[in-house]
Write an enzyme that holds these catalytic residues in place. Structure first.
Site, PDB file in Angstrom:
ATOM      1  N   ASP A  49       5.511   4.116  -3.397  1.00  0.00           N
ATOM      2  CA  ASP A  49       5.559   3.054  -2.393  1.00  0.00           C
ATOM      3  C   ASP A  49       6.981   2.528  -2.233  1.00  0.00           C
ATOM      4  O   ASP A  49       7.856   2.748  -3.099  1.00  0.00           O
ATOM      5  CB  ASP A  49       4.608   1.917  -2.794  1.00  0.00           C
ATOM      6  CG  ASP A  49       3.951   1.256  -1.595  1.00  0.00           C
ATOM      7  OD1 ASP A  49       4.486   1.382  -0.483  1.00  0.00           O
ATOM      8  OD2 ASP A  49       2.894   0.619  -1.780  1.00  0.00           O
TER       9      ASP A  49
ATOM     10  N   ASP B  45      -1.043   0.414   6.704  1.00  0.00           N
ATOM     11  CA  ASP B  45      -1.888  -0.421   5.849  1.00  0.00           C
ATOM     12  C   ASP B  45      -3.136  -0.883   6.585  1.00  0.00           C
ATOM     13  O   ASP B  45      -4.060  -1.422   5.970  1.00  0.00           O
ATOM     14  CB  ASP B  45      -1.109  -1.648   5.371  1.00  0.00           C
ATOM     15  CG  ASP B  45      -0.140  -1.319   4.249  1.00  0.00           C
ATOM     16  OD1 ASP B  45      -0.200  -0.203   3.711  1.00  0.00           O
ATOM     17  OD2 ASP B  45       0.701  -2.188   3.922  1.00  0.00           O
TER      18      ASP B  45
END
Length: 746
Positions: A488, A558
């Site tokens: 990430d 997301d």
């Protein structure tokens, strides 16, 4: 030519080697052409690349400049090409240099349009005029050497054409052979030249967090459109991809030029129609705040810029780019493994992870057919929330008193492999790493250190920081049986300073940081060849052909709302293959929009890419588990077609359409799968007839329903021509309805 005396003899020797290379270039090119479906021909000072359905040609004009000749549908091998002759200047205002369609330009001699290369010499000179020196061909890569007319700044342009798609890769290798440093203020991979015309439309992708990859179009008109990121990373505000179509082109037919930049840092693509009505597309490092110090004898490699052309419309442009990614870009190319069905624990537990809770989730995931269990954030350091722990990549002893081994062993016993979340380029101020090394972050002396998500960006350009990150990840992978890293990257840069180096070298951070990220990924893959990696950046903030060389899949957004994802995925697949597109089934109502939709709908939305489960399985009913088990089993049958087949966007959800449909066809045309979606019924109208594409018209295909209902009297078996011309009717009414239908050749 005038050289510093210390370099004159050496440079003359270099020129001698180049001349010898040029003399043998035709033989080299013909030998390369005979060994591959990609052909590179050099005839005099004309260079021609042929592959698939494409011809790309340029040459050296009488002024010594590289001039574009042709880029379009493939020509016959014996067809003559125009001689590269510089057109005459039209007036004294614009100057001759501005009407020549050059392949690669330095900023000099009165150039007014976007240059490819701009440098500043220590004496203040900023004039750079690049002329042809030599060429050579090696391993099907054409290299063309250019040099400034007076100073030994040498640029080697590389051209490579992909045999399967006709997509051309371009890059530039810049060398400083002077005796003093120079500052490179702008550097691109090259400029693509389109035929002069007034009927062009630019398509590009833009968005924000949780709303990535919106499709935008605008006419190409005099002036310049700039697509860019100034964030230090790719960014989700613009995708480093473009498509320019003729105005009569659409999804299924018409001429389209398209391309993508392979760079994961700050980037720019400029689409410019100049004063002579010439269309230029220039792409490379973003020149904003850019100033790369190139020491004597040093070099700078630009990113690669890929581009292609097709007469098959936007759909075929996408399929060509997908094929390039699958066969040439991804780490496992040309035959990437199918993405396993994945479960991620984030939405179930967030930071509250421990051995017992993760094992309970793993047992439920295994029972529905999941193949990879991934533990997300919260397992390391003092990571009980997002305010602490980043940078301390050691297992939290309170949460995992016996380390990760008991959890990993249980996951393996359940028949799954194990993955884990990391964010190695970031650090929290509340961490042991930052307390020990506050100088390791990007910062400007005496200025505030702004936080994003309570964290700062480590300066990966520093060798010691690079060594720390590589060492920590290597240790983690060496000590544990980890098959997958979810890598990430959750904030953009601020204060991009590097106080530890001289002021005139600090802007090198924009290049050196990204090169070191690539280097870490490459080294980890070398040391741990069975580990797969996902690129995630608060969603789609780092998705580009550069990072995809080192990662097996990417996280598009997301936002996992099943309906929103249809639009996000429609934009994503303009540029990228569904084979890398992670798509999770999460809980309903969605956290994004607070609206409810059936589990079946959410599954079908996610089954268009690489299927993952991100819901809290402890809250699922027995019926939910049974539905998930059934659909996961169905997905495993069709996933090779979905992930590695050809995508046809039959009905786009763009612009708020009530209907959406995609079709995936296996490369051998033996299998196809249709996904159709209805947002809401309107005035009782039936769902539009869906006509398939890409099937073998003479083959017979048996239809089977995975989810949904077909209209009565739909044949069980019919020809590909039938399904493509008569089509199929699905029955859907209500809100958030979905259908999935498979077609198998008999």
């Amino acid at each position: 030519m005038k050289f510093p005396k210390a370099y004159a003899r050496r440079y003359l020797a270099i020129l001698g080697v180049m001349v010898l290379a040029a003399c043998g270039a035709m033989e080299d090119a013909r030998a390369a052409a005979s060994d591959s479906a990609a052909h590179i021909d050099v005839s005099g000072h004309v260079f021609r690349l042929d592959a698939a359905k494409v011809t790309y040609a340029f040459g050296v004009n009488e002024k010594g400049q590289l001039q574009s000749i042709y880029w379009g549908p493939r020509l016959a091998s014996g067809d003559p090409l125009p001689t590269p002759v510089a057109p005459p200047g039209r007036d004294a205002i614009d100057g001759v240099v501005n009407v020549i369609p050059q392949e690669y330009t330095g900023w000099g001699e009165g150039l007014y349009y976007e240059p490819d290369l701009k440098v500043t010499f220590p004496d203040g000179n900023r004039d750079l005029v690049l002329h042809y020196v030599s060429n050579s061909v090696h391993d099907n890569v054409l290299s063309v050497v250019m040099k400034d007319i007076e100073r030994p700044i040498v640029v080697t342009l590389q051209y490579e054409i992909d045999p399967g798609t006709g997509i051309v890769r371009r890059s530039a290798f810049i060398e400083n052979h002077t005796e003093t440093p120079v500052i490179v203020e702008q550097a691109s991979a090259g400029t693509w030249i389109l035929p002069r015309s007034h009927d062009y439309t630019l398509r590009y992708l833009a968005g924000r967090w949780a709303a990535e990859n919106d499709i935008y179009e605008r006419p190409v008109q005099p002036g310049k459109t700039v697509l860019e990121s100034r964030r230090g990373s790719t960014g989700m505000q613009n995708e480093p991809w473009f498509a320019i179509r003729r105005n009569d082109a659409n999804e299924t037919h018409g001429q389209v030029w398209f391309g993508a930049l392979a760079w994961s840092g700050s980037w720019q693509i400029a689409i410019e129609q100049d004063q002579a009505e010439q269309i230029r597309i220039t792409g490379g490092f973003n020149p904003f705040d850019f100033g790369y110090k190139l020491a004597p004898g040093a070099s700078l490699q630009t990113p690669s810029f890929y581009a292609g052309v097709t007469n098959g419309g936007m759909g075929e442009a996408s399929r060509l780019m997908h094929r390039l990614e699958l066969t040439r870009i991804l780490p496992q190319a040309p035959h990437p493994r199918a993405r396993p069905v994945l479960y991620n624990s984030w939405e179930a537990t967030e930071f509250d992870v421990n051995e017992a809770g993760q094992i309970a989730l793993a047992e439920k995931a295994a029972s529905i057919g999941v193949e990879r269990f991934v533990m997300d954030d919260g397992w390391f350091g003092a990571r009980n929330n997002d305010k602490a722990g980043l940078g301390d990549w050691t297992v939290n002893p309170q949460k995992f008193p016996h380390g990760l081994k008991p959890l990993i062993d249980r996951v393996h016993a359940l028949g799954m492999d194990f993955g884990i979340w990391v964010e190695p380029e970031m650090v929290n101020p509340d961490s042991d790493l930052y307390r020990a090394h506050p100088d390791w972050v990007l910062n400007m002396t005496g200025r505030p250190r702004n936080l994003g998500r309570h964290q700062m960006v480590l300066n990966l350009a520093r060798p010691d920081v690079r060594a720390y990150v590589l060492g920590a990840l290597d240790k983690l992978l060496s000590e544990n049986q980890i098959a997958f890293l979810k890598w990430d990257y959750n904030r953009s840069w601020s204060e991009p300073g590097w106080p530890q180096v001289p002021a005139d070298q600090q802007k090198n951070v924009y290049v050196d940081f990204v090169r070191n990220v690539y280097g870490i990924l490459e080294e980890l893959r070398r040391k741990h060849p069975n580990v797969e990696i996902e690129s995630c950046s608060s969603g789609g903030g780092r998705v580009d052909l550069g990072i995809m060389r080192f990662t097996d899949e990417v996280w598009p957004s997301d936002n996992t709302d099943g309906f929103d994802r249809l639009r996000i995925q429609d934009g994503f697949t303009q540029a990228h293959t569904p084979g890398v597109m992670m798509a999770w089934v999460t809980d309903s109502p969605s956290s994004m929009n607070k609206r409810s939709m059936s589990l079946e709908y959410r599954f079908l939305s996610s089954m268009q890419g690489s299927l993952g489960i991100g819901a809290n399985l402890t809250k699922w009913s027995a019926q939910d588990m049974a539905t998930a088990q059934r659909l996961i089993a169905d997905y495993k049958v069709i996933r090779e077609t979905v992930q590695h087949g050809d995508l046809y966007r039959l009905m786009s959800p763009d612009n708020g359409s009530e209907h959406s449909a995609t079709e995936n066809v296996s490369p051998d045309k033996a299998h196809a799968v249709l996904f159709a979606f209805l947002h809401s019924s309107t005035e009782g109208y039936p769902y539009p007839t869906v006509r398939l594409q890409g099937l073998d018209p003479d083959a017979r295909y048996r239809v089977r329903v995975l989810q949904g209902t077909m209209a009565e009297r739909t044949p069980t078996v019919a020809s590909g021509a039938y399904w493509m011309n008569v089509g199929i009717d699905v029955v859907m009414r209500g809100d958030f309805q979905g259908s999935a239908i498979a077609f198998d050749r008999e």
